[in-house]
Design a protein around this motif. Structure first.
Motif, PDB file in Angstrom:
ATOM      1  N   TYR A 160       0.842  -1.211   0.000  1.00  0.00           N
ATOM      2  CA  TYR A 160       0.000   0.000   0.000  1.00  0.00           C
ATOM      3  C   TYR A 160       0.875   1.258   0.000  1.00  0.00           C
ATOM      4  O   TYR A 160       0.653   2.186  -0.781  1.00  0.00           O
TER       5      TYR A 160
ATOM      6  N   PRO B  89     -10.826   2.861  -2.295  1.00  0.00           N
ATOM      7  CA  PRO B  89     -11.389   4.040  -2.988  1.00  0.00           C
ATOM      8  C   PRO B  89     -12.118   4.997  -2.033  1.00  0.00           C
ATOM      9  O   PRO B  89     -12.265   6.177  -2.348  1.00  0.00           O
TER      10      PRO B  89
ATOM     11  N   SER C 212     -10.521  11.013  -1.186  1.00  0.00           N
ATOM     12  CA  SER C 212     -11.457  10.044  -1.775  1.00  0.00           C
ATOM     13  C   SER C 212     -12.494  10.743  -2.649  1.00  0.00           C
ATOM     14  O   SER C 212     -12.995  11.814  -2.307  1.00  0.00           O
TER      15      SER C 212
ATOM     16  N   GLN D  31      -0.713   6.121  -6.424  1.00  0.00           N
ATOM     17  CA  GLN D  31      -1.645   5.786  -7.512  1.00  0.00           C
ATOM     18  C   GLN D  31      -3.070   6.221  -7.199  1.00  0.00           C
ATOM     19  O   GLN D  31      -3.903   6.329  -8.091  1.00  0.00           O
ATOM     20  N   TYR D  32      -3.361   6.376  -5.922  1.00  0.00           N
ATOM     21  CA  TYR D  32      -4.748   6.647  -5.541  1.00  0.00           C
ATOM     22  C   TYR D  32      -5.012   8.150  -5.465  1.00  0.00           C
ATOM     23  O   TYR D  32      -4.125   8.918  -5.101  1.00  0.00           O
TER      24      TYR D  32
ATOM     25  N   HIS E 115      -6.218   9.405   1.670  1.00  0.00           N
ATOM     26  CA  HIS E 115      -4.913   8.834   2.004  1.00  0.00           C
ATOM     27  C   HIS E 115      -4.026   9.815   2.760  1.00  0.00           C
ATOM     28  O   HIS E 115      -3.218  10.525   2.176  1.00  0.00           O
TER      29      HIS E 115
END
Lengths: 510, 510
Positions: free
Chosen positions: A40, A86, A51, A46-47, A90
């Motif tokens: 992670y 998702p 959110s 990448q995320y 983060h």
């Protein structure tokens, strides 16, 4: 209970098949989670940082009730990846610049793992002596690193305790002085007690005072000004206190802030404490965010005067690599705290307590039960060492300085208040906007534009930052401190901010 | 800050050497801790259950200040073994029968690891939507498993929240109804508010009421009797309420207990709630320990009447494999709770909140910051499944039944109150002691003897159990629920108890 039939053999067979703490199964699954989290962190960029899901998204993805039968960890982790990630903002992403950091670290994580693994309930000394003793020891270690006056250390007659959050720390100290005062003036005067903060004090103070039963009408908000860099003006406090006394009220509690939420301002402790002293007001210093910086000698001057306050707290989970939650509270007079919060039920009676040889930390906090939080602070201090911890803090401050420099080179932006720590407050300058449209003669429109910029940046998912409003001005806050952030992240973030500003200024419907 | 010089290259070099969240270092060290803890569970029976150290032991073993330079994990873990483990009371030991269990599990541990790894600060929905949404979902799942009335579920207009401890849950509900009442009667009548519990109610109630500003003089303790199995007598409550009204006081809050600390008694919810309803009193049901048992249909009758209460809480960290801390609180009227506890500061303003589409859990609790606790409950529910969780609870209850049977066969002991869940209350019978010496005609001497027995057993380090005093009688509590406990541990524990009783009765200086 008629349905229960004792059959040790059957129970044992069942138990062996499901043993919830089987060491080998623990080992197998534990390694899987370590790998999952290491991956992670590897892939975190990448995320989208903030959110992008819509309210209620999860309800559509999960069943309506708990499963009847066990599901394998592998399947659960797939679901974490598909359904949870998702929906996660983060906070550990190097591109997270919102709120204040929630600074994780390997050492903090490991300390928490040990604490969860031992899973002791350290309400009093005997329930797990190491939990109590290590806490007292690391609180003295930390206090020394901060150069806190000796009177806050156990070795100097004071002492420290780990709580969950600042709000709890404030509540405990308000209750302490509330009780002291009520003993003097009688409960019938409860509604005369007054609590003081500034318009920049964290809203936790108001909530804590409210929970403690202070009349919300008696919550005084001292206004701050830009000229004073949004710090509490001692003269204004003095006048407010005098006014309360004239009106028959009883000044009780003052919260001074070292590093306010909106602009990281630092209230002038020495003169504020002097006024408080004159009127017998308890001073709590809320250093939730910026307190950690005071392990560096170059920031310790901000603590000047703290020896005249009564309590001091900082959140090691904000900017001290200790993962949530870890609020460090020091008090000069622990006996005042325990007088207000102690309980001595029969079920917890034990020799060590009765001989008065030990600390029972349940009497230093709201709750009875408590985790072994000291382990994570201990691991952070030992794994990194004081020198590196100082340099880590400094590297964040330097990055903020660097970011400030980038802003200064782009005349479309303005720095709103001088940076003190690792947070920069800025906005698109009204002077630039005025050139675009006359509607920006109104502050409200300038605010709206800056809000639109923040919204646009955050919905890109590339970085996440949040805002503040001070003295009617909407400001953009850029808080550095996520443990994975490097200089290049700051540079990229600045590029993202510029791009979105360009889009809004020159291509958008301003 | 004059000492700060920005040099990205040097800072980056330093940062790379110490990166506090470097994924590969995280992986390496994470695996080490997993192995360390798996080995700990493997060897846990080697350690004295209750720590045998003397007050102040740790100060002698550690330096006076934090180290300046990093220390390797290997060295730190050696110190944990050498210095910490002797000071830990091993709540996870299969021979731990003290207090109530602190039930750890692999699934609970993994959930906590994920939560600590993500390290999100879930104060409101936007700060991490999954944290809020999963919490609401698992609270509904759990409520359904307990067969809680629909009115406590989100799907029925109520809702649940995860807090740290029962004391916090009580404080939140007391503040809620306190505010409701003060709006009606005016703040000048604050000191007339009355809170009710029994002499068996957990002392957290008194502490919570005190923190909320309720006059300690207005804390009513309804006495219980052995004849009533130490439950709150509705008639006594009724009389106390009538008396308060006669005296001009205002009945506010009642705490009924499902599974008291001393004897796991269950207050009769239906009649108590009926009285409360008549007088507009808020009823909180504290099911901290025994609530978990209500996932088994055969225990759900204890919840009869809970539909007429206002709030209900249980500690999943006690007997639901969820590691500390995890207090589940359900309320029938969330808007009452949020009216008392909500804050809406500018820095947290966001669209989702303003459109009223989401839950912001900061308004359901004391603190602002909150961990992603729902993950551990979710992992427990999914990893074990409802059927196994019921059977795990039943296996503990069966073991307690088995232990009760062992006691019944030894006439020197007496069961003090009928066992309801997985805790057995017993003592050396006064009839037996009277035969040994006439001094045991005095209850006090009988108590002293039983206390001596407990002390003798605990200093052996073989098992750990604690005591209670009810109606003047000292009782020994034997609480089963540690996740590693098997039947044979219960058998061995019984042997230890018998041996120490023999030594005291026949060889000692009784």
């Amino acid at each position: 209970m008629g349905t229960l039939n004792i059959n040790p053999e059957i129970d044992d067979q069942f138990f062996n098949s499901i043993n919830p703490l089987d060491p080998e199964e623990f080992r197998r699954q534990g390694h899987k989670i370590v790998n999952f989290l290491a991956d992670y962190y590897q892939n975190i960029e990448q995320y989208p940082v903030c959110s992008q899901v819509n309210p209620g998204y999860l309800q559509k993805l999960v069943p309506n009730s708990a499963p009847n039968h066990p599901e394998p960890l592998e399947k659960i982790l797939e679901d974490v990846k598909r359904d949870m990630i998702p929906g996660i903002t983060h906070w550990q992403s190097p591109n997270f610049f919102a709120y204040f950091p929630s600074s994780g670290s390997t050492a903090g994580f490991l300390g928490e793992m040990l604490s969860v693994g031992f899973n002791v309930v350290g309400f009093n000394w005997i329930s797990s002596p190491a939990a109590t003793e290590l806490e007292s020891i690391v609180m003295d270690w930390f206090g020394k690193m901060l150069n806190l006056p000796h009177c806050y250390l156990f070795s100097g007659g004071g002492g420290g305790v780990l709580q969950g959050t600042t709000c709890e720390a404030m509540l405990c100290t308000i209750v302490t002085v509330r009780d002291q005062m009520l003993r003097k003036i009688g409960r019938e005067n409860f509604c005369k007690l007054v609590v003081y903060g500034s318009d920049q004090t964290h809203f936790s103070l108001k909530k804590a005072a409210h929970i403690a039963g202070i009349d919300p009408e008696n919550f005084r908000v001292i206004p701050t000004t830009k000229a004073n860099e949004y710090t509490m003006c001692p003269k204004s406090l003095h006048l407010a206190v005098l006014n309360d006394i004239k009106e028959g009220n009883i000044p009780l509690f003052l919260c001074a802030t070292l590093g306010t939420t909106s602009t990281t301002s630092v209230d002038p402790l020495r003169p504020l404490c002097e006024i408080a002293k004159t009127f017998g007001i308890w001073v709590h210093v809320d250093a939730a965010y910026a307190g950690s910086a005071c392990i560096c000698p170059e920031f310790q001057h901000f603590l000047d005067g703290v020896e005249n306050a009564n309590s001091f707290s900082l959140n090691a989970h904000k900017w001290f690599f200790s993962t949530l939650d870890c609020c460090c509270l020091w008090v000069k007079d622990p006996s005042a705290l325990t007088k207000a919060l102690s309980t001595n039920p029969e079920c917890l009676r034990n020799k060590a307590t009765e001989l008065n040889q030990v600390i029972d930390y349940k009497d230093w906090q709201i709750a009875l039960s408590r985790r072994f939080r000291a382990l994570k602070l201990w691991l952070v201090l030992r794994s990194y060492g004081v020198t590196n911890l100082r340099n880590l803090i400094r590297s964040h401050v330097n990055m903020a300085k660097h970011f400030e420099g980038l802003i200064a080179m782009d005349t479309r932006f303005e720095i709103f208040v001088p940076r003190k720590f690792a947070m920069v407050c800025f906005r698109i300058s009204p002077l630039v906007l005025c050139r675009v449209s006359t509607k920006f003669d109104h502050e409200e429109e300038v605010n709206k534009f800056n809000a639109k910029l923040v919204e646009s940046i955050n919905s890109s998912g590339k970085i996440y930052l949040t805002h503040g409003v001070v003295g009617g001005t909407y400001i953009i806050r850029f808080a550095i401190g996520a443990s994975l952030t490097h200089y290049w992240h700051v540079d990229i973030a600045w590029k993202v901010i510029q791009d979105h500003a360009n889009a809004l200024l020159y291509q958008g419907s301003v």
